[in-house]
Write an enzyme that holds these catalytic residues in place. Sequence first.
Site, PDB file in Angstrom:
ATOM      1  N   SER A 145       0.848  -1.194   0.000  1.00 18.09           N
ATOM      2  CA  SER A 145       0.000   0.000   0.000  1.00 18.09           C
ATOM      3  C   SER A 145       0.880   1.239   0.000  1.00 18.09           C
ATOM      4  CB  SER A 145      -0.887   0.028   1.250  1.00 18.09           C
ATOM      5  OG  SER A 145      -1.568   1.263   1.338  1.00 18.09           O
ATOM      6  N   TYR A 159      -1.411  -0.590  10.276  1.00 18.60           N
ATOM      7  CA  TYR A 159      -1.591  -1.079   8.897  1.00 18.60           C
ATOM      8  C   TYR A 159      -0.419  -0.626   8.020  1.00 18.60           C
ATOM      9  CZ  TYR A 159      -3.683  -1.240   4.173  1.00 18.60           C
ATOM     10  OH  TYR A 159      -3.930  -1.450   2.833  1.00 18.60           O
TER      11      TYR A 159
END
Length: 250
Positions: A145, A159
């Site tokens: 990501s 995350y």
Amino acid sequence: MKNDTTVLVTGGSRGIGAATAWQCAQAGHAVAVNYTRDAAAADAVVVRIAAAGGQAIAVQADVSDDAQVSALFARIDRDLPPLAGLVNNAGVVDVPARVDEMSAARVQRMFAINVFGSFSCAREAVRRLSTRHGGRGGAIVNVSSVAARIGSPGLFVDYAAAKGAIDTFTVGLAKEVAAEGIRVNAVRPGIIDTDIHASGGMPGRAADSAALIPMLRPGRADEIAASIVWLLSPASAYTTGALLDVSGGR
Ligand code: NAP
């Protein structure tokens, strides 16, 4: 359509994984569509592929459970053509929180699914693909990501850190198996319009973020899938250890 090779897409039931499973089938692979809870969604992906003449099976397994990962690969060995690719796509977010508000259980779950699950799947894939183990080579694509680059302060640093680990994992594993016929790369999506934002308590996040993105729109799952399928294909034969941002410029 007769398929000679299989690609496993973890988290292939919805979002980026479902789009990737479809495009892998279009590229001529049999597809193992892994999921953990949403059997109906996984079955819908399989039905769509089969209706177009492709081959796919849905396989339930929680990638954070090592024994379930072993069983997942054993099922592929039994029921599908030889493995040629792995897409480590399964991933979760959690609700927005600062680090000083996060429980240990939250952080452990984040790393268990997003990092340890990818390690377990990659281990099983390398055992099957590596020429060192008698395999024919192949490709692994990890779904990271843009969060790994920007850190996601005030939202989900856990995350972002897990995806940072995926980036380092990609670079290290790529070098480890480069001479064994396996390429390992990562795609780093920006903000993509999928269910993941609702699961993190922000259902409107994709649309609401448009102004933050240089291209002024969130991405689509099929746009990420296209990059993943390219990294699996011979068209990217000299690309390994790459971290490919697919983020509309973000
Ligand atoms: P999504 O729509 O929420 O879909 C998540 C998928 O992962 C589902 O198929 C889900 O299965 C599966 N999954 C969740 N936990 C699992 C587990 N423990 N074991 C096996 N499968 C599991 O998510 P998405 O947006 O497509 O995200 C896919 C990947 O892209 C993730 O790694 C995510 O971090 C990354 N990413 C997404 C964005 C974005 O903006 N959407 C941005 C950057 C990176 P069930 O259907 O059974 O629940």
